[in-house]
Motif scaffolding. Structure first.
Motif, PDB file in Angstrom:
ATOM      1  N   GLN B  14      32.969  13.735 -25.010  1.00  0.00           N
ATOM      2  CA  GLN B  14      32.022  14.780 -24.539  1.00  0.00           C
ATOM      3  C   GLN B  14      32.060  15.057 -22.978  1.00  0.00           C
ATOM      4  O   GLN B  14      32.061  14.236 -22.198  1.00  0.00           O
ATOM      5  N   VAL B  15      32.062  16.423 -22.773  1.00  0.00           N
ATOM      6  CA  VAL B  15      32.111  16.872 -21.450  1.00  0.00           C
ATOM      7  C   VAL B  15      30.993  17.464 -21.146  1.00  0.00           C
ATOM      8  O   VAL B  15      30.690  18.797 -21.567  1.00  0.00           O
ATOM      9  N   HIS B  16      30.328  17.164 -20.207  1.00  0.00           N
ATOM     10  CA  HIS B  16      28.834  18.010 -19.950  1.00  0.00           C
ATOM     11  C   HIS B  16      28.411  17.573 -18.311  1.00  0.00           C
ATOM     12  O   HIS B  16      28.542  16.660 -17.795  1.00  0.00           O
ATOM     13  N   GLN B  17      28.059  18.801 -17.804  1.00  0.00           N
ATOM     14  CA  GLN B  17      27.326  18.748 -16.590  1.00  0.00           C
ATOM     15  C   GLN B  17      25.986  19.580 -16.577  1.00  0.00           C
ATOM     16  O   GLN B  17      26.361  20.886 -16.863  1.00  0.00           O
ATOM     17  N   PRO B  18      24.866  19.120 -16.323  1.00  0.00           N
ATOM     18  CA  PRO B  18      23.717  19.978 -16.478  1.00  0.00           C
ATOM     19  C   PRO B  18      23.619  20.844 -14.969  1.00  0.00           C
ATOM     20  O   PRO B  18      24.213  20.449 -13.924  1.00  0.00           O
ATOM     21  N   TYR B  19      22.887  21.641 -15.242  1.00  0.00           N
ATOM     22  CA  TYR B  19      22.423  22.498 -13.820  1.00  0.00           C
ATOM     23  C   TYR B  19      21.079  21.869 -13.316  1.00  0.00           C
ATOM     24  O   TYR B  19      20.072  21.937 -13.901  1.00  0.00           O
ATOM     25  N   ARG B  20      21.408  20.866 -12.341  1.00  0.00           N
ATOM     26  CA  ARG B  20      20.285  20.202 -12.154  1.00  0.00           C
ATOM     27  C   ARG B  20      19.448  21.042 -11.213  1.00  0.00           C
ATOM     28  O   ARG B  20      19.872  21.893 -10.457  1.00  0.00           O
ATOM     29  N   LEU B  21      17.923  20.795 -11.314  1.00  0.00           N
ATOM     30  CA  LEU B  21      17.178  21.752 -10.623  1.00  0.00           C
ATOM     31  C   LEU B  21      16.903  21.279  -9.211  1.00  0.00           C
ATOM     32  O   LEU B  21      16.997  19.975  -8.791  1.00  0.00           O
ATOM     33  N   ARG B  22      16.607  22.068  -8.192  1.00  0.00           N
ATOM     34  CA  ARG B  22      15.869  21.696  -6.972  1.00  0.00           C
ATOM     35  C   ARG B  22      14.620  20.922  -7.130  1.00  0.00           C
ATOM     36  O   ARG B  22      13.943  21.155  -8.022  1.00  0.00           O
ATOM     37  N   HIS B  23      14.305  20.268  -5.945  1.00  0.00           N
ATOM     38  CA  HIS B  23      12.869  19.945  -6.036  1.00  0.00           C
ATOM     39  C   HIS B  23      11.828  20.969  -5.902  1.00  0.00           C
ATOM     40  O   HIS B  23      11.340  21.196  -4.743  1.00  0.00           O
ATOM     41  N   TYR B  24      11.948  21.774  -6.789  1.00  0.00           N
ATOM     42  CA  TYR B  24      11.172  23.308  -6.437  1.00  0.00           C
ATOM     43  C   TYR B  24       9.678  22.785  -5.931  1.00  0.00           C
ATOM     44  O   TYR B  24       9.005  22.078  -6.939  1.00  0.00           O
ATOM     45  N   GLY B  25       9.373  23.381  -4.978  1.00  0.00           N
ATOM     46  CA  GLY B  25       7.947  22.882  -4.416  1.00  0.00           C
ATOM     47  C   GLY B  25       6.928  23.750  -5.155  1.00  0.00           C
ATOM     48  O   GLY B  25       7.159  24.878  -5.566  1.00  0.00           O
ATOM     49  N   VAL B  26       5.657  23.176  -5.097  1.00  0.00           N
ATOM     50  CA  VAL B  26       4.598  23.888  -5.529  1.00  0.00           C
ATOM     51  C   VAL B  26       4.337  25.134  -4.768  1.00  0.00           C
ATOM     52  O   VAL B  26       4.097  26.150  -5.220  1.00  0.00           O
ATOM     53  N   GLY B  78      29.011  24.768 -22.352  1.00  0.00           N
ATOM     54  CA  GLY B  78      29.150  26.102 -21.685  1.00  0.00           C
ATOM     55  C   GLY B  78      28.713  25.841 -20.167  1.00  0.00           C
ATOM     56  O   GLY B  78      29.510  26.428 -19.210  1.00  0.00           O
ATOM     57  N   VAL B  79      27.692  25.063 -20.087  1.00  0.00           N
ATOM     58  CA  VAL B  79      27.163  24.978 -18.661  1.00  0.00           C
ATOM     59  C   VAL B  79      28.192  24.074 -17.677  1.00  0.00           C
ATOM     60  O   VAL B  79      28.197  24.472 -16.592  1.00  0.00           O
ATOM     61  N   ALA B  80      28.794  23.129 -18.405  1.00  0.00           N
ATOM     62  CA  ALA B  80      29.962  22.428 -17.889  1.00  0.00           C
ATOM     63  C   ALA B  80      31.103  23.344 -17.292  1.00  0.00           C
ATOM     64  O   ALA B  80      31.496  23.344 -16.317  1.00  0.00           O
ATOM     65  N   LEU B  81      31.515  24.313 -18.260  1.00  0.00           N
ATOM     66  CA  LEU B  81      32.642  25.092 -17.849  1.00  0.00           C
ATOM     67  C   LEU B  81      32.331  26.219 -16.634  1.00  0.00           C
ATOM     68  O   LEU B  81      32.867  26.485 -15.869  1.00  0.00           O
TER      69      LEU B  81
END
Lengths: 409, 427
Positions: B14-26, B78-81
């Motif tokens: 399995q090959v996968h990498q998510p799009y990690r979020l920023r520490h999006y501020g309040v 798809g997100v990894a690609l």
């Protein structure tokens, strides 16, 4: 056991911890003799007890020996001098100068001598001393009797001063205590690391025993309150507790949500400055200073609050965070605290990071799921932090030093 | 001939990498700033690319060349690609070359590594189709085997996947489903005409988790020893399913993982064992029909959904996300849709898991946040911002100046019901 304060006459968490530790040791079949300076309370009450013929109180396997002394917790050389002069003034007809030291460190020497003298009346196996003022007594008794010394560190001089203006004599006494002790009990890993970094103490000599609470803390239904959300600060208003970060975070929160009230409970030398600061920031209407409150009222305040914030600059443990959690209020604690090591279900923030603190306050006030989750799980977690369990750890420290002492002898 | 009865080794990576979020501020809610942590995502893709993807791809190509019967299979999200193409073109090209190889099977899954099957069948099907197109476009293959996110599986999933034209599906060989049966045979899904391949978790985890564990009694694991274990297996297939990042990332190069893999084909050959792809092996007759009435995954000891769902934070976040679906779909704005879908990646909910407070540190290792609470706050801040953005776009469509709504005061709109926020705005 040597301490500075004991309920009901207490000003801080030290006395609460000392009482709980002694009581649980008593419950587990150990006998505790607890030496406490009277702190001049005897004068106020008009009890005519002076010198070393002190007041002895016995309760549930714990014998308390009140030693006449003007020592009280959180003294500085200056504040001691003020107390001394006051007592001198009130008791003009008595020979006060013979009874008490004119300076703090002389009074500590007197206390030390009195403890050493009185201790000869008791048969004991271990000396357990809490925080610096009692370390000289602990060291002296160890020298006289050869019994092992355990020193317990609830707060270092660095915590009390925030690292600014550390008193070199206090530091020296603390360091001597750590070096002479057979074992050191620190209330957190946070404190342990201060001992290693600032006092050069061997890590293998330090055991961490976190503070705890009594189980089954009373939990009443939430009281009815106004529509405004309440964010709470409880503690001495001193540099160590970081009240100014609380006020500044309040300002930031209020810019975005004016329907929040910030309540400060406690007193301290920084109180006037904090009231001014709130006025300067134009948020006086939203920041309420409640002053000192009796315990029952503090508990009620926890229950009324939507959030408890402990922004301490340097907090060896931080028992109030556990108290708040047990009362079912979500908790934000500074990362510079010992309690952050035992609470998973709390939000953590660097005390100086106003921006992050404000963001977390807003998140807890607005995301109900988050609020509920912190409430429910924080409470369960805090309830599991019991003295019954922690005192077992202290007893194993005793066993260790006793067996080491026996081998050495 | 005795050799014919030996099980074949079916590798799936399995090959996968998510799009990690920023520490999006309040305080960023309403400002519509960048949600994803471009820098961190780039760093991670480059780091894992160097440590794992490039060297492992090279090794696999070498093995494919050296051993004419060596076969492997991949599932790549798809997100990894997308991220490989954007952040590390060399990795992207390397996968293109490897996955086009005739002895490499490419599996189907959701493009966004999502839990959509649990929340929206429509969305699930769209994502499977999206993934199918990118596989076709990049690797010139049409997937016949399906694997769902985190190997989450149930009878119902098998039915839907069969309808989408897949012939084979993968699942965890969970003890409570198999009972006395062995994972080393081909099965059939209950209620669907689709073959079921089950992960042999013991032998898979020997490589994926235990390989470098010095406390393990079998440490160090050599290719020779492992081949002997494989040879001792009764059955027709040994399904070794694992994260591709096992090679070089979870198990560092220093552990000897590459040498192990390089030696393995030679060692199994000594026993006359060979390799198969999932599609090949599922041509064998099914030994039995298996029923998975409840969802089973390959995660944690529980093998259930509790790594991603179940605590109030996770449930709140994911339910609100899918409640936005009807707005997103009716807006049909490609940019908004892509953002909404990237938020569906299962990792975001994994970060909110509180299980690890009591057990294990696997979650902690993979978690970019200090605590699950921070993960929740960042996600909800983003979702609130997205809800406002969606509301604004709706207003624009009908010619209203929506911005006015928010410019009047600087107060933050912040709720754990962002879906209601949208409906309030567009009303």
């Amino acid at each position: 056991m040597l301490g500075w304060e004991y309920p009901p006459m207490i000003t801080g968490g030290l006395g609460v911890a000392c009482e709980a530790i002694s009581r649980h040791l008593g419950l587990k079949g150990l006998r505790v003799v607890f030496f406490i300076p009277t702190g001049g309370h005897l004068h106020k009450k008009g009890v005519d007890v002076y010198g070393i013929d002190s007041l002895v109180l016995k309760q549930r396997g714990v014998k308390r020996i009140y030693i006449d002394s003007l020592l009280t917790p959180y003294l500085s050389e200056q504040s001691y001098r003020e107390v001394y002069l006051k007592v001198l003034n009130i008791n003009r007809n008595r020979d006060i100068k013979k009874l008490y030291g004119p300076q703090l460190f002389e009074e500590i020497e007197l206390f030390t001598a009195r403890v050493a003298l009185l201790s000869r009346a008791f048969d004991f196996d271990i000396i357990h001393a809490h925080d610096w003022m009692t370390y000289p007594a602990g060291i002296l008794v160890k020298k006289l009797t050869g019994k092992p010394l355990v020193v317990h560190i609830h707060a270092t001089e660095f915590d009390r001063t925030g690292g600014h203006g550390v008193n070199p004599r206090v530091y020296e006494i603390e360091k001597q205590g750590f070096q002479t002790a057979d074992k050191i009990i620190a209330v957190s890993n946070y404190t342990k690391s201060i001992l290693i970094e600032k006092y050069g103490i061997d890590p293998s000599k330090i055991v961490v025993v976190h503070n705890a609470m009594e189980p089954g803390g009373k939990y009443e239904k939430k009281i009815i309150k106004p529509s405004d959300k309440i964010v709470l600060f409880v503690g001495r208003i001193t540099l160590q507790k970081g009240p100014e970060y609380f006020i500044r975070a309040a300002k930031r929160v209020l810019e975005h949500d004016p329907n929040v009230k910030f309540v400060v409970i406690g007193t301290g030398d920084m109180e006037p400055r904090m009231i001014e600061e709130a006025a300067r920031l134009g948020i006086s209407k939203h920041v309420l200073f409640g002053g000192f409150m009796p315990r029952e009222e503090v508990m009620a305040a926890y229950r009324a609050a939507d959030l408890y914030v402990m922004p301490s600059v340097s907090e060896p443990f931080g028992l109030t965070a556990l108290e708040a959690a047990i009362q079912g209020v979500p908790v934000i604690v500074s990362k510079q605290s010992g309690v952050s090591e035992v609470l998973n279900h709390a939000l953590k923030v660097d005390f100086w990071d106003i921006e992050a603190m404000a963001q977390k306050i807003l998140a807890v006030l607005n995301y109900r799921t988050l609020n509920h989750m912190l409430r429910r799980h924080g409470r369960i977690e805090a309830m599991q932090q019991t003295w019954d369990r922690q005192v077992d750890k202290i007893i194993s420290v005793y066993r260790e030093v006793l067996s080491k002492n026996a081998r050495a002898a | 001939m005795r050799e014919q009865h030996k099980p074949r080794i079916t590798f799936y990576f399995q090959v996968h990498q998510p799009y990690r979020l920023r520490h999006y501020g309040v305080f960023e809610i309403g400002s519509h700033s960048q949600y994803f942590h471009e820098e961190k995502n780039k760093d991670i893709v480059q780091k894992v690319g160097k440590k794992c993807y490039l060297p492992t791809n090279r090794l696999m190509l070498y093995l494919l060349k050296k051993h004419p019967d060596f076969k492997i299979s991949y599932s790549i999200t798809g997100v990894a690609l997308e991220q490989f193409e954007q952040y590390y073109p060399e990795v992207f090209e390397s996968f293109k070359k490897l996955l086009r190889h005739e002895r490499v099977e490419v599996l189907g899954e959701t493009y966004y590594h999502s839990l959509s099957f649990l929340y929206s069948r429509k969305e699930f099907i769209e994502q499977v189709e999206m993934h199918r197109s990118i596989v076709k476009e990049l690797f010139f293959k049409r997937p016949k085997t399906f694997r769902n996110t985190e190997l989450i599986y149930s009878d119902e999933l098998a039915k839907t996947v069969e309808e989408l034209g897949f012939k084979t599906i993968l699942a965890e060989g969970a003890d409570h489903i198999l009972g006395w049966r062995s994972p080393n045979y081909v099965y059939k899904a209950r209620g669907a005409d689709i073959k079921l391949l089950l992960k042999n978790y013991r032998l898979s985890d020997d490589i994926a988790f235990r390989f470098s564990n010095t406390n393990w009694e079998e440490y160090p694991l050599t290719a020779e020893k492992y081949a002997a274990w494989l040879n001792a297996v009764n059955g027709e297939t040994i399904n070794l399913f694992m994260d591709y990042e096992t090679f070089g990332e979870h198990q560092w190069a220093e552990t000897g993982i590459f040498r192990f893999m390089e030696r393995l084909p030679d060692e199994v050959k000594k026993y006359g064992m060979g390799f198969a792809t999932p599609t090949e092996i599922s041509r064998l007759e099914a030994k039995d029909e298996l029923s998975y009435p409840h969802y089973v995954s390959w995660a944690d000891m529980e093998r259930d959904l509790s790594a991603w769902l179940g605590n109030p934070l996770q449930d709140n976040a994911i339910q609100e996300l899918y409640k936005l679906e009807r707005y997103v779909k009716s807006l049909n704005d490609p940019e908004i849709t892509a953002i909404w879908r990237k938020l569906q990646t299962s990792d975001h909910f994994y970060y909110m898991c509180t299980k690890w407070f009591s057990d294990g540190d696997v979650h902690k290792y993979f978690n970019p946040y200090d605590t699950p609470y921070e993960g929740f706050i960042a996600f909800m801040n983003v979702l609130n911002d997205l809800a406002i953005l969606i509301g604004k776009k709706f207003k624009e469509r009908i010619g209203d100046a929506a911005d006015k709504l928010f410019q009047q005061d600087s107060r933050i709109v912040m709720t754990d019901k962002p879906s209601m926020l949208v409906s309030r705005i567009i009303k």
